[in-house]
Design a protein around this motif. Structure first.
Motif, short mmCIF file in Angstrom:
data_model
loop_
_atom_site.label_atom_id
_atom_site.label_comp_id
_atom_site.label_asym_id
_atom_site.label_seq_id
_atom_site.Cartn_x
_atom_site.Cartn_y
_atom_site.Cartn_z
N ALA A 17 41.62 39.62 42.28
CA ALA A 17 42.41 38.40 42.10
C ALA A 17 43.36 38.54 40.91
CB ALA A 17 41.49 37.20 41.92
N ALA A 18 42.88 39.15 39.84
CA ALA A 18 43.73 39.38 38.67
C ALA A 18 44.87 40.33 39.02
CB ALA A 18 42.92 39.93 37.51
N ALA A 19 44.58 41.36 39.80
CA ALA A 19 45.62 42.30 40.23
C ALA A 19 46.66 41.58 41.08
CB ALA A 19 45.01 43.46 41.01
N TYR A 20 46.21 40.70 41.96
CA TYR A 20 47.14 39.93 42.80
C TYR A 20 48.03 39.03 41.93
CZ TYR A 20 48.81 36.48 46.14
OH TYR A 20 49.62 35.66 46.88
N ARG A 21 47.42 38.31 40.98
CA ARG A 21 48.21 37.43 40.11
C ARG A 21 49.21 38.23 39.29
NH1 ARG A 21 43.19 34.90 39.33
NH2 ARG A 21 42.94 36.02 37.36
#
Length: 61
Positions: A42-46
């Protein structure tokens, strides 16, 4: 150059989605490991989308 950037962006988005699906279905991983992996994805996506980052100093309303 924009084409290469767009292709890389799409490839990363696909890779993040594939990894998230793989982690969600990985019965051999315990719950904490799955949660940590999904949090990191999720952090990579954001980060890829340019959104707010955890621990960032910006304030959003």
């Amino acid at each position: 150059m924009a084409d290469a950037h767009e292709e890389a962006f799409k490839a990363l988005m696909v890779a993040i989605k594939e990894q998230a699906e793989e982690v969600k279905g990985a019965d051999h991983l315990n719950v904490n490991t799955r949660a940590a992996a999904l949090r990191d994805l999720a952090a990579a996506y954001r980060h890829l989308r340019g959104g707010a980052q955890p621990g960032g100093v910006s304030v959003e309303k």
